[in-house]
Design an enzyme around this catalytic site. Structure first.
Site, PDB file in Angstrom:
ATOM      1  N   SER A  18       7.725  -0.526   5.937  1.00  0.00           N
ATOM      2  CA  SER A  18       9.039   0.060   6.209  1.00  0.00           C
ATOM      3  C   SER A  18       9.618  -0.405   7.526  1.00  0.00           C
ATOM      4  CB  SER A  18       8.969   1.594   6.181  1.00  0.00           C
ATOM      5  OG  SER A  18       8.529   2.037   4.930  1.00  0.00           O
ATOM      6  N   PHE A  33       0.860  -1.183   0.000  1.00  0.00           N
ATOM      7  CA  PHE A  33       0.000   0.000   0.000  1.00  0.00           C
ATOM      8  C   PHE A  33       0.891   1.226   0.000  1.00  0.00           C
ATOM      9  CE2 PHE A  33      -2.932   3.062   2.078  1.00  0.00           C
ATOM     10  CZ  PHE A  33      -4.015   2.916   1.244  1.00  0.00           C
ATOM     11  N   PHE A  48       1.496   4.965  -1.902  1.00  0.00           N
ATOM     12  CA  PHE A  48       0.974   6.011  -2.786  1.00  0.00           C
ATOM     13  C   PHE A  48       1.606   7.350  -2.420  1.00  0.00           C
ATOM     14  CE2 PHE A  48      -2.230   2.736  -2.610  1.00  0.00           C
ATOM     15  CZ  PHE A  48      -2.630   2.607  -3.930  1.00  0.00           C
ATOM     16  N   ASP A  75       0.522 -17.103  12.370  1.00  0.00           N
ATOM     17  CA  ASP A  75      -0.822 -17.630  12.532  1.00  0.00           C
ATOM     18  C   ASP A  75      -1.696 -17.149  11.369  1.00  0.00           C
ATOM     19  OD1 ASP A  75      -3.029 -18.870  13.635  1.00  0.00           O
ATOM     20  OD2 ASP A  75      -3.109 -17.617  15.439  1.00  0.00           O
ATOM     21  N   HIS A 103       8.098   2.532  11.165  1.00  0.00           N
ATOM     22  CA  HIS A 103       9.275   3.263  11.644  1.00  0.00           C
ATOM     23  C   HIS A 103       9.635   2.927  13.088  1.00  0.00           C
ATOM     24  CE1 HIS A 103       8.440   5.332   7.973  1.00  0.00           C
ATOM     25  NE2 HIS A 103       7.428   6.008   8.466  1.00  0.00           N
ATOM     26  N   HIS A 107       4.814  -3.969   3.059  1.00  0.00           N
ATOM     27  CA  HIS A 107       6.032  -3.892   2.256  1.00  0.00           C
ATOM     28  C   HIS A 107       7.213  -3.373   3.086  1.00  0.00           C
ATOM     29  CE1 HIS A 107       4.735   0.429   0.776  1.00  0.00           C
ATOM     30  NE2 HIS A 107       4.797   0.336   2.091  1.00  0.00           N
ATOM     31  N   ASN A 108       8.379  -3.932   2.792  1.00  0.00           N
ATOM     32  CA  ASN A 108       9.666  -3.557   3.393  1.00  0.00           C
ATOM     33  C   ASN A 108       9.856  -4.071   4.817  1.00  0.00           C
ATOM     34  OD1 ASN A 108      10.112  -1.944   1.025  1.00  0.00           O
ATOM     35  ND2 ASN A 108       8.873  -0.346   1.977  1.00  0.00           N
TER      36      ASN A 108
END
Length: 301
Positions: free
Chosen positions: A210, A134, A136, A184, A244, A191-192
């Site tokens: 991230s 996700f 954008f 589970d 983060h 992503h990342n």
């Protein structure tokens, strides 16, 4: 005449379909792979596994071990490598650009792309791995525009991924699931995210993008805006972890916690927002006592 024309059109459509899908009777060794190639143009000579079932499509650029067992209605797309002893359940879609290493099991209705699975990995039904995350960019007018998601997912050896989990491909680094980690059902890895080895994550947990697991013995510092999910972390059900952040090795996160800050090595946290576990217990006790001292009005709904 109409019936004849319809039959002819149907036959022509069937032949065109056969050029795209390798339609097979249950594999019994009666047909050679070269004969299947003549029928479907989708199977490269020598790539047909002996355990293949009916209605199987394999792209000509892919290579499947002869000892692999492929279920009915599977599609093996371009540039896929399936090694010895792999089992793939029915109606799964593998590829493009997937490597499945020895003795891994992929159950039915799984979709995997842009991914490398290690040895002896178990993927339960309904899992999706390697789709875009996700990501954008928001324009000045407020309209979202797609941010490129071009990297891969690495699933290391002996990982087990429960039913209906989703793991997004990386955008600026690979998404990684470390060896012997267990997920589970219905866990989302954005992503990342990079997760260490031996991590256990209970159902309905979501980890924001991230994030990364950078083991102390390998990497000395974290890139700007990254998050660490260390080795041997235990995460309860319905936990949310913001982007983060750093979660240290051997940390524990109680169920239904909202992790909004870093968690140190060996620390146990709980609550929303998550705090050290003893502090969370004190908050819970205080609230229970405070509400007990205020008797409810019997006339109030």
């Amino acid at each position: 005449a109409g019936a004849g024309a319809g039959a002819g059109a149907g036959a022509g459509a069937g032949r065109a379909w056969m050029h795209r899908i390798c339609y097979m009777r249950r594999w019994s060794g009666a047909c050679s792979s070269s004969e299947v190639l003549r029928r479907g143009r989708g199977m490269s000579t020598g790539s047909l596994p002996s355990g293949a079932q009916q209605h199987l499509y394999v792209h000509e650029s892919s290579r499947v071990s002869d000892s692999a067992r492929i279920g009915s209605f599977c599609s093996i797309l371009e540039n896929v490598i399936i090694e010895d002893g792999v089992v793939i359940g029915s109606s799964s879609v593998i590829g493009p650009h997937v490597v499945i290493k020895k003795n891994s099991t992929v159950h039915s209705n799984v979709n995997i792309s842009n991914c490398t699975l290690g040895e002896e990995v178990v993927i339960w039904p309904g899992v999706c791995i390697g789709q875009d995350g996700f990501g954008f960019n928001i324009s000045q007018s407020g309209d979202p525009t797609k941010k490129p998601q071009t990297l891969r997912v690495e699933v290391h050896d002996h990982v087990e991924i429960g039913a209906n989990c989703t793991i997004d491909r990386g955008s600026w680094r690979q998404t990684v699931i470390g060896s012997n980690t267990k997920l589970d059902n219905m866990v989302h890895i954005a992503h990342n995210v990079q997760i260490g080895k031996g991590v256990m994550i209970a159902a309905q947990t979501g980890i924001a993008g991230s994030c990364c697991s950078l083991r102390q013995h390998r990497v000395k510092s974290f890139p700007e805006g990254s998050c660490d999910i260390g080795d041997y972390v235990l995460i309860g059900g319905q936990v949310g972890i913001a982007q983060h952040l750093k979660v240290g090795s051997k940390a524990k996160i109680a169920a239904r916690s909202a992790v909004m800050g870093n968690v140190g090595d060996g620390e146990t946290v709980g609550g929303s927002p998550a705090v050290p576990i003893r502090q969370w217990h004190k908050q819970t006790i205080f609230l229970a006592r405070a509400t007990a001292r205020q008797p409810m009005d019997s006339k109030t709904d």
